[in-house]
Motif scaffolding. Sequence first.
Motif, mmCIF file in Angstrom:
data_model
loop_
_atom_site.group_PDB
_atom_site.id
_atom_site.type_symbol
_atom_site.label_atom_id
_atom_site.label_comp_id
_atom_site.label_asym_id
_atom_site.label_seq_id
_atom_site.Cartn_x
_atom_site.Cartn_y
_atom_site.Cartn_z
ATOM 1 N N PHE A 1 103.813 -2.678 -35.130
ATOM 2 C CA PHE A 1 104.106 -1.667 -35.025
ATOM 3 C C PHE A 1 105.772 -1.186 -36.731
ATOM 4 C CE2 PHE A 1 103.904 -2.283 -30.886
ATOM 5 C CZ PHE A 1 102.863 -1.197 -30.376
ATOM 6 N N PHE A 2 105.566 0.102 -36.826
ATOM 7 C CA PHE A 2 106.689 -0.187 -37.760
ATOM 8 C C PHE A 2 107.614 0.238 -37.610
ATOM 9 C CE2 PHE A 2 102.727 1.166 -40.501
ATOM 10 C CZ PHE A 2 102.783 0.197 -41.272
ATOM 11 N N ALA A 3 109.101 -0.058 -38.121
ATOM 12 C CA ALA A 3 110.241 -1.057 -37.383
ATOM 13 C C ALA A 3 111.599 -0.311 -38.853
ATOM 14 C CB ALA A 3 110.753 -1.726 -36.293
ATOM 15 N N GLU A 4 112.583 -0.505 -38.111
ATOM 16 C CA GLU A 4 114.135 -0.466 -39.339
ATOM 17 C C GLU A 4 115.109 -1.416 -38.088
ATOM 18 O OE1 GLU A 4 116.005 3.402 -39.426
ATOM 19 O OE2 GLU A 4 113.595 4.386 -40.914
ATOM 20 N N TYR A 5 115.429 -2.554 -38.734
ATOM 21 C CA TYR A 5 116.637 -3.208 -38.427
ATOM 22 C C TYR A 5 117.384 -2.496 -38.226
ATOM 23 C CZ TYR A 5 114.709 -7.375 -40.549
ATOM 24 O OH TYR A 5 114.036 -8.904 -40.412
ATOM 25 N N VAL A 6 118.403 -2.855 -36.724
ATOM 26 C CA VAL A 6 119.645 -2.286 -36.470
ATOM 27 C C VAL A 6 120.575 -2.802 -36.898
ATOM 28 C CG1 VAL A 6 120.986 -1.279 -34.328
ATOM 29 C CG2 VAL A 6 118.362 -0.684 -34.836
ATOM 30 N N THR A 7 119.976 -4.593 -36.055
ATOM 31 C CA THR A 7 121.443 -5.994 -36.489
ATOM 32 C C THR A 7 121.131 -6.895 -37.282
ATOM 33 O OG1 THR A 7 121.124 -7.429 -34.415
ATOM 34 C CG2 THR A 7 122.752 -5.570 -34.199
ATOM 35 N N PRO A 8 121.008 -8.031 -38.011
ATOM 36 C CA PRO A 8 120.043 -8.668 -38.356
ATOM 37 C C PRO A 8 119.021 -9.282 -37.122
ATOM 38 C CG PRO A 8 122.388 -9.511 -38.509
ATOM 39 C CD PRO A 8 122.418 -7.710 -37.847
ATOM 40 N N ASP A 9 118.605 -9.554 -36.045
ATOM 41 C CA ASP A 9 117.636 -9.877 -35.569
ATOM 42 C C ASP A 9 117.411 -8.953 -34.736
ATOM 43 O OD1 ASP A 9 120.184 -10.085 -33.653
ATOM 44 O OD2 ASP A 9 119.544 -11.459 -32.664
ATOM 45 N N THR A 10 118.074 -7.607 -34.282
ATOM 46 C CA THR A 10 117.192 -6.212 -33.620
ATOM 47 C C THR A 10 116.596 -5.426 -34.098
ATOM 48 O OG1 THR A 10 118.887 -5.084 -33.446
ATOM 49 C CG2 THR A 10 118.122 -6.926 -31.580
ATOM 50 N N LEU A 11 115.171 -4.435 -34.285
ATOM 51 C CA LEU A 11 115.023 -3.958 -34.843
ATOM 52 C C LEU A 11 114.585 -2.596 -33.596
ATOM 53 C CD1 LEU A 11 113.276 -6.982 -35.910
ATOM 54 C CD2 LEU A 11 112.218 -4.894 -37.875
ATOM 55 N N ARG A 12 114.487 -1.225 -33.810
ATOM 56 C CA ARG A 12 114.355 -0.184 -33.036
ATOM 57 C C ARG A 12 113.299 0.237 -33.891
ATOM 58 N NH1 ARG A 12 117.904 4.379 -31.359
ATOM 59 N NH2 ARG A 12 116.916 6.203 -30.784
ATOM 60 N N VAL A 13 111.864 0.547 -32.662
ATOM 61 C CA VAL A 13 110.844 1.521 -32.582
ATOM 62 C C VAL A 13 111.116 3.328 -32.323
ATOM 63 C CG1 VAL A 13 108.077 1.502 -32.237
ATOM 64 C CG2 VAL A 13 109.465 -1.103 -32.738
ATOM 65 N N ASP A 14 111.014 3.657 -33.672
ATOM 66 C CA ASP A 14 110.770 5.320 -32.703
ATOM 67 C C ASP A 14 109.786 6.008 -32.726
ATOM 68 O OD1 ASP A 14 111.364 5.771 -35.256
ATOM 69 O OD2 ASP A 14 113.951 5.897 -35.070
ATOM 70 N N ALA A 15 109.971 7.595 -32.817
ATOM 71 C CA ALA A 15 109.573 8.908 -33.257
ATOM 72 C C ALA A 15 107.595 8.063 -32.805
ATOM 73 C CB ALA A 15 109.089 8.176 -34.818
ATOM 74 N N GLU A 16 106.903 8.151 -33.439
ATOM 75 C CA GLU A 16 105.024 8.740 -33.381
ATOM 76 C C GLU A 16 104.874 6.841 -33.198
ATOM 77 O OE1 GLU A 16 102.676 10.135 -36.261
ATOM 78 O OE2 GLU A 16 103.452 11.822 -35.557
ATOM 79 N N GLU A 17 105.540 5.625 -33.648
ATOM 80 C CA GLU A 17 105.721 4.490 -32.944
ATOM 81 C C GLU A 17 105.112 4.070 -31.874
ATOM 82 O OE1 GLU A 17 104.632 1.600 -35.678
ATOM 83 O OE2 GLU A 17 103.687 4.376 -36.801
ATOM 84 N N PHE A 18 107.143 4.753 -31.393
ATOM 85 C CA PHE A 18 107.040 4.181 -30.310
ATOM 86 C C PHE A 18 106.043 5.129 -28.929
ATOM 87 C CE2 PHE A 18 109.694 6.324 -26.672
ATOM 88 C CZ PHE A 18 110.261 4.748 -25.686
ATOM 89 N N THR A 19 105.785 6.416 -29.414
ATOM 90 C CA THR A 19 104.862 6.960 -28.186
ATOM 91 C C THR A 19 103.355 6.258 -28.433
ATOM 92 O OG1 THR A 19 105.692 9.211 -29.464
ATOM 93 C CG2 THR A 19 103.367 9.165 -28.723
ATOM 94 N N HIS A 20 103.197 6.025 -29.534
ATOM 95 C CA HIS A 20 102.045 4.718 -29.552
ATOM 96 C C HIS A 20 101.725 3.429 -28.904
ATOM 97 C CE1 HIS A 20 98.344 3.644 -31.128
ATOM 98 N NE2 HIS A 20 98.710 2.228 -31.949
ATOM 99 N N MET A 21 103.565 2.925 -29.032
ATOM 100 C CA MET A 21 103.298 1.930 -28.140
ATOM 101 C C MET A 21 103.439 1.642 -26.666
ATOM 102 S SD MET A 21 107.279 -0.260 -28.294
ATOM 103 C CE MET A 21 106.957 -1.002 -30.459
ATOM 104 N N THR A 22 103.740 2.996 -26.291
ATOM 105 C CA THR A 22 104.265 2.926 -24.593
ATOM 106 C C THR A 22 103.723 4.318 -24.106
ATOM 107 O OG1 THR A 22 105.550 5.137 -25.323
ATOM 108 C CG2 THR A 22 106.637 3.119 -24.906
ATOM 109 N N LYS A 23 102.927 5.028 -24.535
ATOM 110 C CA LYS A 23 101.634 6.079 -24.536
ATOM 111 C C LYS A 23 100.368 5.824 -23.741
ATOM 112 C CE LYS A 23 104.840 9.449 -23.359
ATOM 113 N NZ LYS A 23 105.740 9.167 -21.340
#
Length: 240
Positions: A6-28
Motif C-alpha cells: 500500500f502507498f502511505a505517508e509517515y505520521v511519526t518516525p515509526d508509524t504510517l497512515r494509509v487512507d483514501a483509495e488505498e484504505f478502501t482497497h485495504m479494507t473493502k
Amino acid sequence: MELKRFFAEYVTPDTLRVDAEEFTHMTKVLRHKVGYRVIVNPSDGTDVYGEIVEMGRDYAIVRADEVRPNDALPQAEITLFQAIPKRDKMDWIVQKCVELGVRRVVPIRTQYVNERDFARDRAIRIADQACKQCGRSLRMQVDAQTEWSDALAMLADYDVVVMPYEHASCGAVGAIEGLRDARKIALIVGCEGGFAPSEVDRAEQAGARIVSLGRQILRCETAAVVATALVLYETGALRA
C-alpha cells in the motif's frame, strides 16, 4: 501469506497512515484488519514492513518494524511522451511501462491524435496497481494531457531524447551518443497514425534523436514497450 503493498505517508518516525483509495482497497477488497502485516511505500524508495495497529473510519495506521531499500527501478529516469491512442491501448501502455520502470508518462496531443480526452484518474489507478504487482516502491507520475508545443519545450530538461519514427531511414537506439551514461531520458512515441513529418522536424530541432525500431511498422503500444526496453538495455538496466 503474501504481504500486500500500500502507498502511505509517515505520521511519526515509526508509524504510517494509509487512507483514501488505498484504505478502501485495504479494507473493502482485501479485508485487512488490525494485526495484519503489510508492506507500505512512503514514496522514498523504501519498503516499510509493519503491522496494522489502528483502523479508523477512513484510515489505517501501520507501525513500522523494518525498512528495506527497494532497488526495483533503473538508475536512469525515463519519461515517456506518448501521443494519446485509443483508451484501451493507453491503459496497456501505462501498465507495461510501469513494469519496465518508466518514472513518468506525459500524454501528448499530436496531429494524428483522435481521442478527445485522456482519462488521467483511470491511468493513475492502473499505474498504482501495476506498481504493487511488480514490486516497485515509487509511483509513476502521470501528467495531464499536454499539447505538442508544450511537450517540445519540456525536452530541454533531458540528457537524451529518443524518438522512434517508422520512416526513419537509419539510426538505432544503441548508436545514440551519450545514452548509456544518461540519467534523464525522454522517449517520444506516436499514436496509431504515427507522427506528421513536420512534427518529426520540430522534435529533431528540439534535440531529439530520430531512430528506427526495425523494418516492420509496429503498433503504437508495441513501439512504446519495445523502445523502452531498448533504452533500458542500452543503459544497463536489463543486464544481470
